[in-house]
Write a protein that holds these residues in place. Structure first.
Motif, PDB file in Angstrom:
ATOM      1  N   ILE A 192      34.931  38.206  35.280  1.00 42.03           N
ATOM      2  CA  ILE A 192      36.216  37.635  34.875  1.00 42.03           C
ATOM      3  C   ILE A 192      37.363  38.385  35.542  1.00 42.03           C
ATOM      4  O   ILE A 192      38.323  37.785  36.022  1.00 42.03           O
ATOM      5  N   ARG A 193      37.260  39.730  35.582  1.00 43.03           N
ATOM      6  CA  ARG A 193      38.309  40.517  36.221  1.00 43.03           C
ATOM      7  C   ARG A 193      38.398  40.221  37.715  1.00 43.03           C
ATOM      8  O   ARG A 193      39.479  40.150  38.291  1.00 43.03           O
ATOM      9  N   THR A 194      37.248  40.057  38.352  1.00 40.64           N
ATOM     10  CA  THR A 194      37.203  39.921  39.802  1.00 40.64           C
ATOM     11  C   THR A 194      37.536  38.510  40.267  1.00 40.64           C
ATOM     12  O   THR A 194      38.298  38.317  41.224  1.00 40.64           O
ATOM     13  N   PHE A 195      36.969  37.526  39.589  1.00 42.05           N
ATOM     14  CA  PHE A 195      37.102  36.145  40.055  1.00 42.05           C
ATOM     15  C   PHE A 195      37.992  35.272  39.179  1.00 42.05           C
ATOM     16  O   PHE A 195      38.279  34.139  39.540  1.00 42.05           O
ATOM     17  N   GLY A 196      38.398  35.792  38.030  1.00 38.51           N
ATOM     18  CA  GLY A 196      39.260  35.024  37.151  1.00 38.51           C
ATOM     19  C   GLY A 196      38.607  33.731  36.703  1.00 38.51           C
ATOM     20  O   GLY A 196      37.409  33.684  36.400  1.00 38.51           O
TER      21      GLY A 196
END
Length: 528
Positions: A67-71
């Motif tokens: 979630i942090r990396t790819f949203g």
């Protein structure tokens, strides 16, 4: 009469074609599965089923990293990753089939079995028919691989071996090309058929006429939207509202067939409501800010919208439910989505007088499919994973001791009230403002407690009060702005908020697990 010899040692060209044959077999398998899934249901596609199973079994830390990396693109990245891995494995299967044709074909069938097991084991699986797309697709791919490898391995006459090998490869390419054309047609037909099946859901949303609220939301007060470029709008447009869920395929629910079941512990009258039952009740309209527990300090997963629905507490009382404070035996609501997601919410929080809703409208229109059409839950003051069930179809009354909803076994807290948070929207670190007055602005939220104050600090200087935008309700975020006399150089801007209960946002930085992130948001700005 010419004699034949056993197949010779495969050449480099043979190996390349065999690997290509494996990839084509995989492509045909997925294309045929796409067509079959259109007749069964879209969620039964192999990639969707396997992806969903992977999501369910992914460690929470990896999930948060994604979630942090790819949203919000994390689901697309997952499915692309599955396809890439399948492509590599398919090429290796083709090479295996060149040496051991039966083993290669068996490997293709094994992939089909894995996809079938993933499909029927999903929480939203409706029947064993969910296994058919993977199984039928695998059979089609296995047959193609068998034929293609057969073209390469066909015995060749001793005389004219090179010409025979060339003929075999031409036959391989002819079968391969024909299969690609047929498979592409099957996939296109599957997509078209699946789209036709979903037309009922699209039509039902288009036909829905939202009722006029008996209790309309108060007008947004003048001054709630500050005239500062770069600040988040007070009401988040539907297209920009964050989406965080586990659905690889957004459910398209036909509102004309939808119903909600209310049952369980302490229910004296089980309810089965359709959308007409809900929209025919007294409608309530409220501005409510939602926040995702996966939102890091300063993150984007928070938004404010105007919701229209009916009070969930009224529905529960109609079913005979009493909160624990009134002697009711159930302390947890388990909301179930059409995709099998379960969300656990404290009964007391829903029935304590706050505007907990079964919502069917968002910012003046029926809920978008991405945000839960036809109906979703909204409970002010709680993170979404313990309150905001989208595509809801069932409410069961139970206890926290008796049942753990989806996220709890994965390391998240059973109960999670929203923490007081604030965010700097402007200036951003990528902007290099000129010296002089710079407007530092953003939003702060502490749903169901409200925001009483916001302060800004420049570098290690004193905290200065920001000017607050007008408050709508204590369930919405609040804009703020601070006029900073900026000097040239590199500066750190930090913000903190104080909620309506008098508690100031803590400096202590924590991760999102298990019950939401905490800490002050900072940005580093270079002033020219």
């Amino acid at each position: 009469m010419a004699t034949s010899q056993p197949p010779r040692e495969p050449t480099r060209t043979d190996r390349l074609l065999a690997a290509l044959g494996g990839i084509l077999a995989g492509y045909v398998s997925l294309a045929v599965a796409e067509l079959v899934a259109a007749l069964v249901r879209p969620e039964a596609r192999p990639v969707t089923a396997v992806g969903g199973a992977l999501v369910d079994r992914t460690p929470a830390a990896v999930e948060q990293w994604a979630i942090r990396t790819f949203g919000e693109s994390d689901k697309a990245v997952l499915q692309l990753g599955i396809l890439v891995v399948l492509g590599v494995l398919a090429g290796l299967v083709g090479l295996l089939a060149l040496r051991h044709r039966t083993a290669g074909v068996s490997a293709v069938l094994l992939f089909g079995v894995v996809g079938a097991l993933a499909a029927v084991s999903r929480p939203d699986s409706e029947s064993l028919a969910d296994a058919l797309p993977s199984l039928i697709g695998a059979v089609a791919g296995a047959v193609l691989l068998y034929v293609l490898i057969g073209r390469l391995l066909a015995p060749r006459p001793l005389a004219g071996e090179q010409a025979a090998a060339a003929a075999g490869r031409r036959g391989f390419l002819l079968v391969a090309a024909s299969s690609v054309v047929a498979a592409t047609g099957a996939a296109a037909l599957g997509r078209a058929t699946g789209g036709t099946r979903q037309e009922g859901a699209v039509a039902s949303r288009r036909a829905l006429r939202l009722p006029r609220p008996a209790s309309p939301a108060p007008a947004v007060p003048p001054g709630a939207q500050l005239p500062v470029p770069g600040i988040s709008p007070f009401l988040t447009p539907n297209r920009d509202f964050y989406r965080v869920d586990t659905a690889l395929v957004v459910p398209r629910v036909d509102a004309d067939r939808w119903h909600l079941r209310v049952h369980g512990l302490g229910v004296t009258r089980e309810l089965r409501l359709d959308l007409a039952d809900l929209t025919g009740r007294e409608a309530v309209e409220r501005d409510i800010t939602l926040a995702c527990v996966s939102n890091e300090v300063g993150g984007p997963y928070v938004g404010n919208a105007r919701w229209l629905g009916v009070r969930l507490a009224d529905v529960l009382r109609e079913a005979g439910v009493r909160p624990p404070s009134e002697g009711g035996p159930a302390d947890q609501i388990v909301a179930r989505s059409v995709d099998g997601m379960t969300i656990g919410t404290p009964v007391e929080d829903v029935m304590d007088g706050r505007d907990a809703l079964l919502a069917f409208g968002m910012n003046g229109e029926p809920l978008p499919f991405d945000h839960g059409f036809p109906v979703r839950m909204i409970v002010p003051g709680l993170y979404g994973y313990v309150s905001a069930c989208k595509w809801i179809e069932e409410i069961e009354l139970t206890t926290f001791d008796a049942y753990d909803a989806y996220w709890v076994p994965r390391g998240w807290a059973r109960e999670a009230p929203v923490k007081t948070q604030s965010r700097i929207d402007t200036p951003r670190s990528s902007v290099r403002p000129q010296d002089g007055t710079v407007m530092v602005a953003g939003v702060a939220w502490a749903q169901h407690r409200g925001i009483a104050g916001v302060q800004v600090r420049v570098d290690d200087g004193p905290w200065r009060d920001a000017r607050l935008g007008a408050e709508d309700t204590r369930d919405t975020w609040r804009q703020w702005v601070y006029a900073w006399e900026a000097a040239p150089g590199r500066h750190t801007l930090t913000v903190r908020a104080t909620d309506g209960a008098g508690e100031t946002q803590t400096e202590r930085r924590t991760d999102t697990m298990p019950d939401g992130a905490s800490g002050w948001h900072s940005v580093v700005v270079t002033v020219e």
